[in-house]
Design a protein around this motif. Structure first.
Motif, PDB file in Angstrom:
ATOM      1  N   TRP A 256      -1.544  -1.945   8.005  1.00 57.04           N
ATOM      2  CA  TRP A 256      -0.736  -1.410   9.227  1.00 57.04           C
ATOM      3  C   TRP A 256       0.753  -1.847   8.911  1.00 57.04           C
ATOM      4  CZ3 TRP A 256       2.520  -2.869  13.168  1.00 57.04           C
ATOM      5  CH2 TRP A 256       2.738  -1.698  14.070  1.00 57.04           C
ATOM      6  N   TRP A 257       1.012  -2.909   8.559  1.00 57.01           N
ATOM      7  CA  TRP A 257       2.532  -3.469   8.529  1.00 57.01           C
ATOM      8  C   TRP A 257       3.078  -2.670   7.305  1.00 57.01           C
ATOM      9  CZ3 TRP A 257       5.593  -6.299  11.655  1.00 57.01           C
ATOM     10  CH2 TRP A 257       5.081  -7.006  12.652  1.00 57.01           C
ATOM     11  N   ALA A 258       2.285  -2.566   6.141  1.00 58.17           N
ATOM     12  CA  ALA A 258       2.886  -2.021   5.118  1.00 58.17           C
ATOM     13  C   ALA A 258       3.136  -0.486   5.038  1.00 58.17           C
ATOM     14  CB  ALA A 258       2.015  -2.158   4.028  1.00 58.17           C
ATOM     15  N   THR A 259       2.254   0.128   5.948  1.00 54.59           N
ATOM     16  CA  THR A 259       2.455   1.775   5.999  1.00 54.59           C
ATOM     17  C   THR A 259       3.131   2.167   7.155  1.00 54.59           C
ATOM     18  OG1 THR A 259       0.037   1.814   6.864  1.00 54.59           O
ATOM     19  CG2 THR A 259       0.274   1.985   4.743  1.00 54.59           C
ATOM     20  N   TYR A 260       3.277   1.445   8.201  1.00 55.04           N
ATOM     21  CA  TYR A 260       4.011   1.849   9.188  1.00 55.04           C
ATOM     22  C   TYR A 260       5.561   2.238   8.994  1.00 55.04           C
ATOM     23  CZ  TYR A 260       5.194   1.669  14.442  1.00 55.04           C
ATOM     24  OH  TYR A 260       5.847   2.219  15.568  1.00 55.04           O
ATOM     25  N   SER A 261       5.712   3.431   9.474  1.00 53.94           N
ATOM     26  CA  SER A 261       7.119   3.951   9.265  1.00 53.94           C
ATOM     27  C   SER A 261       8.166   3.072   9.578  1.00 53.94           C
ATOM     28  CB  SER A 261       7.252   5.416   9.639  1.00 53.94           C
ATOM     29  OG  SER A 261       7.150   5.422  11.060  1.00 53.94           O
ATOM     30  N   ARG A 262       8.031   2.413  10.792  1.00 54.36           N
ATOM     31  CA  ARG A 262       9.079   1.520  11.251  1.00 54.36           C
ATOM     32  C   ARG A 262       9.738   0.695  10.250  1.00 54.36           C
ATOM     33  NH1 ARG A 262      10.727   1.554  16.283  1.00 54.36           N
ATOM     34  NH2 ARG A 262       9.168   2.607  16.864  1.00 54.36           N
ATOM     35  N   PHE A 263       8.652  -0.046   9.451  1.00 55.50           N
ATOM     36  CA  PHE A 263       9.240  -0.783   8.485  1.00 55.50           C
ATOM     37  C   PHE A 263       9.330  -0.510   6.949  1.00 55.50           C
ATOM     38  CE2 PHE A 263       5.986  -2.779  11.528  1.00 55.50           C
ATOM     39  CZ  PHE A 263       7.070  -3.451  12.291  1.00 55.50           C
ATOM     40  N   GLY A 264       9.240   0.699   6.996  1.00 56.19           N
ATOM     41  CA  GLY A 264       9.582   1.439   5.446  1.00 56.19           C
ATOM     42  C   GLY A 264      10.870   1.134   4.855  1.00 56.19           C
ATOM     43  N   ARG A 268      10.993  -0.818   1.199  1.00 54.28           N
ATOM     44  CA  ARG A 268      11.484  -0.168  -0.097  1.00 54.28           C
ATOM     45  C   ARG A 268      12.719  -0.766  -0.537  1.00 54.28           C
ATOM     46  NH1 ARG A 268       8.638   2.932   3.064  1.00 54.28           N
ATOM     47  NH2 ARG A 268       7.435   4.842   2.021  1.00 54.28           N
ATOM     48  N   ALA A 269      13.868  -0.915   0.448  1.00 56.93           N
ATOM     49  CA  ALA A 269      15.000  -1.813  -0.031  1.00 56.93           C
ATOM     50  C   ALA A 269      14.913  -3.097  -0.405  1.00 56.93           C
ATOM     51  CB  ALA A 269      16.055  -1.693   1.388  1.00 56.93           C
ATOM     52  N   ASN A 270      13.761  -3.731  -0.180  1.00 53.15           N
ATOM     53  CA  ASN A 270      13.609  -4.860  -1.061  1.00 53.15           C
ATOM     54  C   ASN A 270      12.553  -5.017  -1.980  1.00 53.15           C
ATOM     55  OD1 ASN A 270      15.141  -6.541   0.996  1.00 53.15           O
ATOM     56  ND2 ASN A 270      13.624  -6.608   2.617  1.00 53.15           N
ATOM     57  N   GLY A 271      12.337  -3.899  -2.351  1.00 52.94           N
ATOM     58  CA  GLY A 271      11.568  -3.699  -3.536  1.00 52.94           C
ATOM     59  C   GLY A 271       9.869  -4.196  -3.323  1.00 52.94           C
ATOM     60  N   MET A 272       9.501  -4.272  -2.314  1.00 48.01           N
ATOM     61  CA  MET A 272       8.132  -4.831  -1.859  1.00 48.01           C
ATOM     62  C   MET A 272       6.846  -3.818  -2.262  1.00 48.01           C
ATOM     63  SD  MET A 272       8.924  -6.695   1.695  1.00 48.01           S
ATOM     64  CE  MET A 272       7.262  -7.175   2.039  1.00 48.01           C
ATOM     65  N   THR A 273       7.256  -2.640  -2.643  1.00 49.52           N
ATOM     66  CA  THR A 273       6.301  -1.856  -2.798  1.00 49.52           C
ATOM     67  C   THR A 273       5.170  -2.164  -4.141  1.00 49.52           C
ATOM     68  OG1 THR A 273       7.557  -0.511  -4.241  1.00 49.52           O
ATOM     69  CG2 THR A 273       7.268   0.423  -2.035  1.00 49.52           C
ATOM     70  N   GLY A 274       5.767  -2.863  -5.048  1.00 48.39           N
ATOM     71  CA  GLY A 274       4.775  -3.305  -6.079  1.00 48.39           C
ATOM     72  C   GLY A 274       4.051  -4.500  -5.460  1.00 48.39           C
ATOM     73  N   TYR A 275       4.842  -5.482  -5.043  1.00 49.47           N
ATOM     74  CA  TYR A 275       4.017  -6.518  -4.507  1.00 49.47           C
ATOM     75  C   TYR A 275       2.838  -6.193  -3.282  1.00 49.47           C
ATOM     76  CZ  TYR A 275       2.646 -10.841  -2.158  1.00 49.47           C
ATOM     77  OH  TYR A 275       1.741 -11.741  -1.536  1.00 49.47           O
ATOM     78  N   LEU A 276       3.183  -5.179  -2.656  1.00 47.99           N
ATOM     79  CA  LEU A 276       2.130  -5.109  -1.474  1.00 47.99           C
ATOM     80  C   LEU A 276       0.856  -4.363  -1.965  1.00 47.99           C
ATOM     81  CD1 LEU A 276       4.685  -3.584   1.373  1.00 47.99           C
ATOM     82  CD2 LEU A 276       3.302  -5.678   1.294  1.00 47.99           C
ATOM     83  N   GLY A 277       1.213  -3.368  -3.219  1.00 38.56           N
ATOM     84  CA  GLY A 277       0.117  -2.738  -3.781  1.00 38.56           C
ATOM     85  C   GLY A 277      -0.836  -3.842  -4.506  1.00 38.56           C
ATOM     86  N   TYR A 278      -0.276  -4.688  -5.330  1.00 37.19           N
ATOM     87  CA  TYR A 278      -0.713  -5.966  -5.938  1.00 37.19           C
ATOM     88  C   TYR A 278      -1.606  -6.712  -4.985  1.00 37.19           C
ATOM     89  CZ  TYR A 278      -1.276 -10.572  -7.418  1.00 37.19           C
ATOM     90  OH  TYR A 278      -2.040 -11.803  -8.083  1.00 37.19           O
TER      91      TYR A 278
END
Length: 637
Positions: A256-264, A268-278
Motif C-alpha cells: 500500500w505504501w509503495a503504490t499509493y500515489s501520495r508517496f510516489g 521516485r526522487a529518493n531512488g527507492m523503486t529498485g529496493y522496494l521491488g527487491y
C-alpha cells in the motif's frame, strides 16, 4: 581550488566509485510469541478436528438464517427434494433393471420397464430443478453473509479501545480475520453441497444396504481414506497460512505504501523503486518458500490415502462381482448394485470433499470469530456516566500512561487543570508525551494511574460516546478521507440540512476560494485516484482538518501541530480563529512552532512525560529553563 586539489578530489571520487556498495538488507524475520503466536491446531488431534463440522454447520445455519430466512427455507426444501428424488431414481432403476434383464421378448421387457424409466426421468428432473433452486438460494445468502462478516470486522476494529492497536498480535489477528471474511463466501456453498451429498448418500446407502449388507461398509472404507487425507491436507495448509500471517501483513502494508500515489514522489526522487521491488520480491519468496516446503507433505498424504482408498474400492467391486457370480444376488439386482455403488461412491466422495472444504474454511472463520471476540473484549466498557453539554473544567490528577512493550511511561504523573475560555499550549521535545497527553485529555486513551475528570466525572466511568460528542480533535496524522468535500468537514454528521454551517467552517480556515475552485465545490470527491475526484495540497488538507474541528463547536478543542503544512497566511488565519472562539471552549494547542504559543494563556512544557515548566510565554522565556532554551534554538536556525 588548485589543480592539485582538483586531482585529489577526482581521485577520491574515482576511488569511491570503485568501492562496491553493500547489498540491500533483506526484510526482517518476523516471529511472534505468547498466546497469539501459536497455531491453535498445533495440539489438536484428528478426532478433534472432525468434531468441528457439526458446530460449523450449526453456526453457518444460524448466520444464514439471520440474513435471509426465506432463502434458508428454500435451501432446506431443495435438499429434502434432492434426497427423495435420488432415492426414487435408485429404487425405480432397480425395477427397470428387473424388467430389462428378465426373460421374454425385448419389446415386452421394454414395455414393462417403461413406467419405471419414466419415474427415473421425472425424479432426475426434480434433482436438476432442486440443484438450480439451491444455487439460487445460495446466491441470495452468500453475498449478504459476506457483507455482514465484513461490516462486523470493520465495526469491531473501529470500536476497540485505541490502546488495543499497540498490543502484541493485534494486527496479525486482524489480518487473519480478514482472510476469514474472504472465506465466508465459501462456507454456505460448501455447507449446502455437503448436506446435499449427505442426503444423496443416505438415500443411496439405503438402496445399497437393501441389496446386501456387506456393500455399505466396503464403500465407507473406500472413501474414508480420502476424508482423512483431505482433513490432514487442510491442517498442513493452515499451518503454512499461520506461519505466513506476519509476513503477509507486513507485505500488504508495504504494498500500500509503495503504490499509493501520495508517496510516489518520495519513492521516485529518493531512488527507492529498485529496493522496494527487491524487498517485495524477497518477502514474497519467503512466503512462497514456506508454501513450497509444505507441498511434499501434502503430496505424501494424497498418495497414501489415494492408494489405500483404491484398495478398498477394488474390494468393493470384487465383492459385488463375487455376490453376482455366486448367485447370492440376482443379475438385475447386481446391475442395480453397479448403479447404486456409483451413486453412493459419488455422494460419498462429494460428502468427504465438501466436508473437508468446510473444515478448511472453518479454520479461517475461527480466526475471524476469535478476533471479533477479542475486539469485543477490548471495546470500551467504562460506565454509564454522562457529560454535560457545557463543560467548564477538565482536571488531570497524577495521570500515568504507558504503551504496551514500553518500559518508561509516555506520561508520568501529570497534574493539570483546563478551564473554559482558556487556551493551553503544550510544548516539548519529540517523544516528550505531548500527543499522548492530548489523547488522555480526550479520553481516547485511559490513564493507567490517576484520573481525568470532566466537571467532576471520571472518564474511566463515563460513556465514551458522550465524551467524544463534546470533543473536536485535529491530530498530527489526520485522515484525507476519500469522501466529498462536504463530508470531509462534517464527517457524515451534518448539523443542519443546508450548507451554511459548512461554508462558515470553510471561511473560518480561509478555504472558500479553494473549495469554490473544485469541479463540484462541496460535492467534489476528494480522491484523485477515483474517476471524477480532485486533490488538495498538503496545506489545504490541513486547513480542511481544522475546519472539521471548528464545525463541531464542542466544549473541548485540541489541535496537535495544526499548521505544520500551512503557509504563513494560512497559519495566521487559523490562529486568529482559535483566539476568536476561545471564550466558548477549552482549547489545547500542541505545537513545535514556539512563536505560536504567544496566543496561549498558559504554556505547559513536557520532558520525558513530566511537566517541568508552566507559565505564560514571557514568564517562561525569562525563566531560563527548557522553554527558553528551545526558543533560543528556534531563533538561531
Amino acid at each position: 581550488m588548485t589543480a592539485t586539489d582538483a586531482s585529489i578530489d577526482d581521485s577520491a571520487d574515482a576511488s569511491t566509485d570503485r568501492v562496491p556498495t553493500p547489498p540491500p538488507p533483506p526484510p526482517a524475520v518476523i516471529t511472534f510469541e505468547g498466546k497469539h503466536g501459536r497455531n491453535p491446531l498445533a495440539d489438536a488431534g484428528f478426532r478433534a478436528m472432525c468434531a468441528r463440522l457439526p458446530a460449523v454447520l450449526w453456526r453457518t445455519a444460524r448466520m444464514a438464517w439471520a440474513v435471509d430466512r426465506p432463502a434458508v427455507l428454500l435451501l432446506f426444501v431443495c435438499q429434502v427434494l434432492t434426497g427423495v428424488a435420488a432415492a426414487v431414481v435408485l429404487a425405480f432403476t432397480a425395477r427397470a433393471m428387473t424388467h430389462l434383464l428378465g426373460s421374454g421378448a425385448v419389446s415386452e421387457r421394454l414395455q414393462g420397464a417403461l413406467p419405471a424409466l419414466i419415474m427415473v426421468t421425472v425424479a432426475a428432473g426434480f434433482v436438476r430443478v432442486g440443484g438450480a433452486l439451491a444455487s439460487y438460494a445460495d446466491g441470495r445468502i452468500t453475498p449478504r453473509l459476506t457483507t455482514e462478516a465484513d461490516v462486523a470486522l470493520v465495526a469491531a476494529v473501529c470500536r476497540v479501545e485505541s490502546s488495543a492497536y499497540g498490543e502484541d498480535g493485534f494486527a496479525e489477528r486482524q489480518e487473519a480475520a480478514e482472510v476469514g471474511v474472504t472465506r465466508t463466501r465459501l462456507m454456505v456453498q460448501d455447507s449446502q453441497r455437503f448436506m446435499a451429498a449427505l442426503v444423496r448418500m443416505i438415500a443411496a446407502s439405503g438402496v445399497i444396504t437393501a441389496l446386501h449388507w456387506m456393500m455399505l461398509p466396503l464403500l465407507l472404507l473406500a472413501v474414508l481414506p480420502a476424508g482423512v487425507g483431505a482433513v490432514l491436507s487442510a491442517r498442513v495448509d493452515y499451518e503454512t497460512h499461520y506461519a505466513n500471517v506476519g509476513d503477509r501483513n507486513v507485505r500488504s502494508m508495504m504494498r500500500w505504501w509503495a503504490t499509493y500515489s501520495r508517496f510516489g514522489d518520495e519513492v521516485r526522487a529518493n531512488g527507492m523503486t529498485g529496493y522496494l521491488g527487491y524487498w517485495y520480491r524477497s518477502l514474497s519468496d519467503r512466503i512462497d518458500e514456506r508454501t513450497l516446503t509444505a507441498a511434499p507433505r501434502t503430496l505424501r498424504i494424497a498418495l497414501a490415502t489415494s492408494a489405500l482408498g483404491g484398495l478398498f474400492l477394488l474390494g468393493t467391486w470384487a465383492t459385488l462381482a463375487w455376490l453376482a457370480m455366486s448367485g447370492r444376488i440376482a443379475l438385475p439386482v447386481a446391475a442395480t448394485g453397479v448403479v447404486a455403488v456409483q451413486t453412493t461412491l459419488g455422494a460419498l466422495a462429494q460428502f468427504v470433499m465438501h466436508g473437508a472444504a468446510m473444515f478448511h474454511t472453518s479454520l479461517y472463520l475461527a480466526d475471524m470469530r476469535g478476533f471479533l471476540d477479542a475486539a469485543a473484549e477490548r471495546a470500551p466498557r467504562r460506565g454509564p456516566a454522562t457529560i454535560p453539554e457545557r463543560v467548564d473544567e477538565i482536571r488531570l490528577e497524577e495521570v500515568v500512561h504507558s504503551y504496551p512493550g514500553k518500559e518508561a511511561p509516555a506520561v508520568d504523573g501529570v497534574s493539570l487543570t483546563l478551564r473554559r475560555g482558556e487556551i493551553l499550549a503544550i510544548v516539548g521535545e519529540n517523544g516528550s508525551g505531548k500527543s499522548t497527553l492530548a489523547r488522555l485529555i480526550t479520553g481516547v486513551l485511559l490513564a493507567d494511574k490517576g484520573r481525568v475528570m470532566w466537571d467532576g466525572t471520571d472518564l474511566a466511568g463515563a460513556d465514551p460516546d458522550a465524551v467524544w460528542r463534546r470533543t473536536a480533535l485535529v491530530p498530527q496524522n489526520f485522515a484525507c478521507w476519500p469522501l466529498r468535500a462536504r463530508e470531509n468537514i462534517t464527517l457524515g454528521q451534518p448539523r443542519t440540512s443546508h450548507d451554511d454551517e459548512v461554508w462558515r467552517a470553510v471561511d473560518d480556515v480561509g478555504m472558500r476560494e479553494a473549495v469554490e475552485a473544485l469541479p463540484r465545490q462541496l460535492d467534489t470527491l476528494l480522491a484523485k485516484e477515483l474517476w471524477g475526484g480532485a486533490e488538495l495540497s498538503g496545506g489545504q488538507w490541513q486547513r480542511l482538518a481544522c475546519a472539521r474541528a471548528l464545525y463541531r463547536r464542542t466544549p473541548l478543542l485540541i489541535l496537535d501541530e495544526p499548521t505544520s503544512q500551512m503557509d504563513a497566511r494560512g497559519e495566521h488565519r487559523i490562529f486568529l480563529e482559535i483566539k476568536r472562539i476561545a471564550a466558548e471552549r477549552m482549547t489545547v494547542v500542541v505545537t513545535h512552532q514556539l512563536e505560536n504559543t504567544r496566543l496561549a494563556d498558559r504554556i505547559v512544557v513536557l520532558r520525558k512525560g513530566r511537566v517541568v515548566e508552566q507559565g505564560s510565554y514571557d514568564e517562561l522565556v525569562a525563566g531560563g529553563g527548557l522553554f527558553a532554551e528551545l526558543v533560543g534554538l528556534a531563533k538561531d536556525r
